[in-house]
Design an enzyme around this catalytic site. Sequence first.
Site, PDB file in Angstrom:
ATOM      1  N   ASP A  99       0.851  -1.194   0.000  1.00  0.00           N
ATOM      2  CA  ASP A  99       0.000   0.000   0.000  1.00  0.00           C
ATOM      3  C   ASP A  99       0.883   1.238   0.000  1.00  0.00           C
ATOM      4  O   ASP A  99       1.725   1.392   0.890  1.00  0.00           O
ATOM      5  CB  ASP A  99      -0.889  -0.041   1.255  1.00  0.00           C
ATOM      6  CG  ASP A  99      -1.641   1.271   1.465  1.00  0.00           C
ATOM      7  OD1 ASP A  99      -1.919   1.971   0.468  1.00  0.00           O
ATOM      8  OD2 ASP A  99      -1.950   1.581   2.634  1.00  0.00           O
ATOM      9  N   ASP A 122      -4.107   3.888   2.705  1.00  0.00           N
ATOM     10  CA  ASP A 122      -5.508   3.512   2.935  1.00  0.00           C
ATOM     11  C   ASP A 122      -5.650   2.051   3.384  1.00  0.00           C
ATOM     12  O   ASP A 122      -6.764   1.549   3.538  1.00  0.00           O
ATOM     13  CB  ASP A 122      -6.379   3.795   1.701  1.00  0.00           C
ATOM     14  CG  ASP A 122      -5.992   2.935   0.510  1.00  0.00           C
ATOM     15  OD1 ASP A 122      -5.022   2.163   0.623  1.00  0.00           O
ATOM     16  OD2 ASP A 122      -6.666   3.032  -0.534  1.00  0.00           O
ATOM     17  N   ASP A 155      -1.819  -1.417  -3.768  1.00  0.00           N
ATOM     18  CA  ASP A 155      -2.211  -0.693  -4.975  1.00  0.00           C
ATOM     19  C   ASP A 155      -1.205  -0.879  -6.110  1.00  0.00           C
ATOM     20  O   ASP A 155      -0.143  -1.475  -5.927  1.00  0.00           O
ATOM     21  CB  ASP A 155      -2.425   0.798  -4.643  1.00  0.00           C
ATOM     22  CG  ASP A 155      -1.357   1.331  -3.707  1.00  0.00           C
ATOM     23  OD1 ASP A 155      -0.170   1.107  -4.012  1.00  0.00           O
ATOM     24  OD2 ASP A 155      -1.692   1.939  -2.666  1.00  0.00           O
ATOM     25  N   ASP A 179      -6.076 -11.726 -14.528  1.00  0.00           N
ATOM     26  CA  ASP A 179      -6.976 -12.777 -14.083  1.00  0.00           C
ATOM     27  C   ASP A 179      -8.253 -12.646 -14.904  1.00  0.00           C
ATOM     28  O   ASP A 179      -8.818 -11.559 -15.002  1.00  0.00           O
ATOM     29  CB  ASP A 179      -7.282 -12.612 -12.592  1.00  0.00           C
ATOM     30  CG  ASP A 179      -7.469 -13.939 -11.892  1.00  0.00           C
ATOM     31  OD1 ASP A 179      -8.278 -14.751 -12.382  1.00  0.00           O
ATOM     32  OD2 ASP A 179      -6.830 -14.163 -10.850  1.00  0.00           O
ATOM     33  N   ASP A 212      -9.954 -18.132 -14.447  1.00  0.00           N
ATOM     34  CA  ASP A 212     -10.597 -18.486 -13.191  1.00  0.00           C
ATOM     35  C   ASP A 212     -11.720 -19.513 -13.349  1.00  0.00           C
ATOM     36  O   ASP A 212     -12.572 -19.362 -14.230  1.00  0.00           O
ATOM     37  CB  ASP A 212     -11.192 -17.189 -12.600  1.00  0.00           C
ATOM     38  CG  ASP A 212     -11.790 -17.379 -11.229  1.00  0.00           C
ATOM     39  OD1 ASP A 212     -11.015 -17.512 -10.280  1.00  0.00           O
ATOM     40  OD2 ASP A 212     -13.035 -17.386 -11.120  1.00  0.00           O
ATOM     41  N   GLU A 216      -7.373 -22.441 -14.288  1.00  0.00           N
ATOM     42  CA  GLU A 216      -7.669 -22.989 -12.966  1.00  0.00           C
ATOM     43  C   GLU A 216      -8.666 -24.116 -13.202  1.00  0.00           C
ATOM     44  O   GLU A 216      -9.860 -23.868 -13.340  1.00  0.00           O
ATOM     45  CB  GLU A 216      -8.267 -21.934 -12.037  1.00  0.00           C
ATOM     46  CG  GLU A 216      -8.409 -22.481 -10.615  1.00  0.00           C
ATOM     47  CD  GLU A 216      -9.422 -21.747  -9.753  1.00  0.00           C
ATOM     48  OE1 GLU A 216      -9.281 -21.798  -8.526  1.00  0.00           O
ATOM     49  OE2 GLU A 216     -10.371 -21.145 -10.282  1.00  0.00           O
ATOM     50  N   HIS A 230      -3.624 -17.726  -3.557  1.00  0.00           N
ATOM     51  CA  HIS A 230      -4.507 -16.917  -2.709  1.00  0.00           C
ATOM     52  C   HIS A 230      -5.708 -17.711  -2.197  1.00  0.00           C
ATOM     53  O   HIS A 230      -6.495 -17.176  -1.414  1.00  0.00           O
ATOM     54  CB  HIS A 230      -5.004 -15.717  -3.511  1.00  0.00           C
ATOM     55  CG  HIS A 230      -5.901 -16.123  -4.638  1.00  0.00           C
ATOM     56  ND1 HIS A 230      -5.436 -16.847  -5.718  1.00  0.00           N
ATOM     57  CD2 HIS A 230      -7.229 -15.975  -4.830  1.00  0.00           C
ATOM     58  CE1 HIS A 230      -6.450 -17.111  -6.527  1.00  0.00           C
ATOM     59  NE2 HIS A 230      -7.559 -16.592  -6.020  1.00  0.00           N
ATOM     60  N   ASP A 231      -5.890 -18.944  -2.652  1.00  0.00           N
ATOM     61  CA  ASP A 231      -7.005 -19.777  -2.186  1.00  0.00           C
ATOM     62  C   ASP A 231      -6.542 -20.883  -1.246  1.00  0.00           C
ATOM     63  O   ASP A 231      -7.364 -21.709  -0.812  1.00  0.00           O
ATOM     64  CB  ASP A 231      -7.693 -20.473  -3.370  1.00  0.00           C
ATOM     65  CG  ASP A 231      -8.443 -19.489  -4.262  1.00  0.00           C
ATOM     66  OD1 ASP A 231      -8.911 -18.457  -3.749  1.00  0.00           O
ATOM     67  OD2 ASP A 231      -8.552 -19.779  -5.466  1.00  0.00           O
TER      68      ASP A 231
HETATM   69  C1  GLC Z   1     -11.386 -19.109  -8.121  1.00  0.00           C
HETATM   70  C2  GLC Z   1     -10.576 -18.048  -7.413  1.00  0.00           C
HETATM   71  C3  GLC Z   1     -11.183 -17.814  -6.067  1.00  0.00           C
HETATM   72  C4  GLC Z   1     -12.596 -17.336  -6.259  1.00  0.00           C
HETATM   73  C5  GLC Z   1     -13.394 -18.274  -7.171  1.00  0.00           C
HETATM   74  C6  GLC Z   1     -14.619 -17.603  -7.669  1.00  0.00           C
HETATM   75  O1  GLC Z   1     -11.346 -20.320  -7.485  1.00  0.00           O
HETATM   76  O2  GLC Z   1      -9.228 -18.422  -7.348  1.00  0.00           O
HETATM   77  O3  GLC Z   1     -10.448 -16.917  -5.294  1.00  0.00           O
HETATM   78  O4  GLC Z   1     -13.223 -17.251  -5.027  1.00  0.00           O
HETATM   79  O5  GLC Z   1     -12.682 -18.669  -8.303  1.00  0.00           O
HETATM   80  O6  GLC Z   1     -14.289 -16.629  -8.631  1.00  0.00           O
HETATM   81 CA    CA Z   2      -3.537   1.922  -1.194  1.00  0.00          CA
END
Ligand code: GLC
Ligand code: CA
Length: 565
Positions: free
Chosen positions: A23, A27, A31, A100, A201, A258, A330-331
Amino acid sequence: MIMERKWWHDKVAYQIYPKSFLDTNGDGIGDLRGIISKLDYLKELGIDIIWLSPIYKSPFVDQGYDIADYYAIAEEFGTMEEFDELLAEAKKRDMHLIMDLVINHCSDKHEWFQKALADPDGEYADYFYFRKGKNGNPPSNCRSYFGGSCWEPVPGTDKYYFHMFAKEQPDLNWENPKLLGELYNMINWWLDKGVSGFRIDAIINIGKNTTFPSYEPDGTDGLAGCWRMIDSMETVGKLLKDLKNNTFEKYNAFTVGEVFNIEENALEQFIGEDGHFSTIFDFSAHCLSDGEHGWYDAPPMEFKRWRKTITDAQLEAQKCGFKANIIENHDEPRGASRFLPKYAQTPAGTKMLGTVNLLLRGIPFIYQGQEIGMQNVIWDSIEEYDDISTKDQYRIAREAGLSDAQALEVCGRMSRDNARTPVQWSSEKNAGFSTGTPWLKVNTNYQAINVESQEKDADSVLHYYRRLVALRKSAEYKEVFTYGEFIPAYEDTDTVMAYYRADTEKRILVAANFGREAVELALDYAVKGVLLANQADLSVKKTHKTGELLKLESCEVVVLECECS
Ligand code: GLC
Ligand code: CA
């Protein structure tokens, strides 16, 4: 196998989760400026491709995976001008940016959905799946991935709309050519701008059985998991072929899907020479902790199962293409906490895990913070969590009879927020992530684990990752690490994960001891030299000839160049 060489085969990728990266305006939200300021850091790590988790305009119900405008940057992150600057700065450094691509669904705040609600019999309703209910009930009994029915009433009508994820993420109707045209245009717009491709995704979900049948319930809620609706690979395949022909193909783009729930023997259709994607992520090790009912009954990670799973996935993938190898994203919880036994959750263990993963055959993806060994968080209240799926899983665990403390322990182990805490840049306030209040709490271990202190320590995880990536990409070894065969080794040991990467000119042995005790391995090939080691320099061990014993301490990994025969 002989294959046409592609520009992305020898690349190393890095995933940025922008909200938690850096950041710069106080905030509390990461970013684009933060990303721009760290491009040199990523270059030094050896990164070629940067994947940005969604940065589009979004209400952030699912952290940007609910897109309200595919052509706009989220205000929280910056402006389109800043995005263009990021793209140009990355190009200057010979780095590629991939976006993404979330096209199974959009946000309920997207203009298309707003128009659909305003006129539930109109053109835009057909951009989504609007269906009449059955006797006052939803059209089918499917359960969304985030819990509850897949169907939400359309206000003022007897219709429902369909969503596989949150109710704020209505699924797009892939049977509508007009919608598909809009999606293709949007994808090409980004490619024209200069992005090099996409991470795609939840894409397998686009091919679903749109007669919307009900299934035998698999839970006490009377619902059945919506993954059952995923159609045959032919249906999905046809949609994916058209998608590729109308977009990616024309730009020689790099795409990483994915993809879960792939049918057996369908891998070649996805990653082969003419595959739907360049590559797909290998989630096989992550799926080992799929619980029968949820996170709360996730089985513990067992070393031998993990080893076999990765080995099998490698052997299968190399028959037709490349998989993208990850430790975490991130999942997923942090790999250093998940795949290492307690005694190995140390810098040495973290380096060992990184080595084994990054030298596999395939495209390595490093997730932000992995390169310094970031770990899971321990929080003592469900209120600390932000993630929609964690809240659902906490509820499921409580309903299954777990106490608050037990359910929190489950979240500590499995939550997606483990990977979403801010990157630990320094030992300053908020780990140097923000001068304001971070949107998600910083892991309390940031004094011990942060970039700044690791920069100063030549022996740190960060410096080691730099050496590891550099080795993989070095002029001399790039060929064997990219195209060399994967050959499992020492599979009959209890604690060693080992494999060769070999071609006609070179044979490299990667060997790691995940056990608590030291082990000795009889060398099958004489050793020419040590390319990398996470503990003492091996040259002092004088283990060179075939048949001699190679001793590996607990958590020791070595990368050795061997004689070819
Ligand atoms: C994918 C993403 C995940 C998201 C899901 C719905 O699995 O990696 O973070 O919640 O799709 O878009
Ligand atoms: Ca920021």
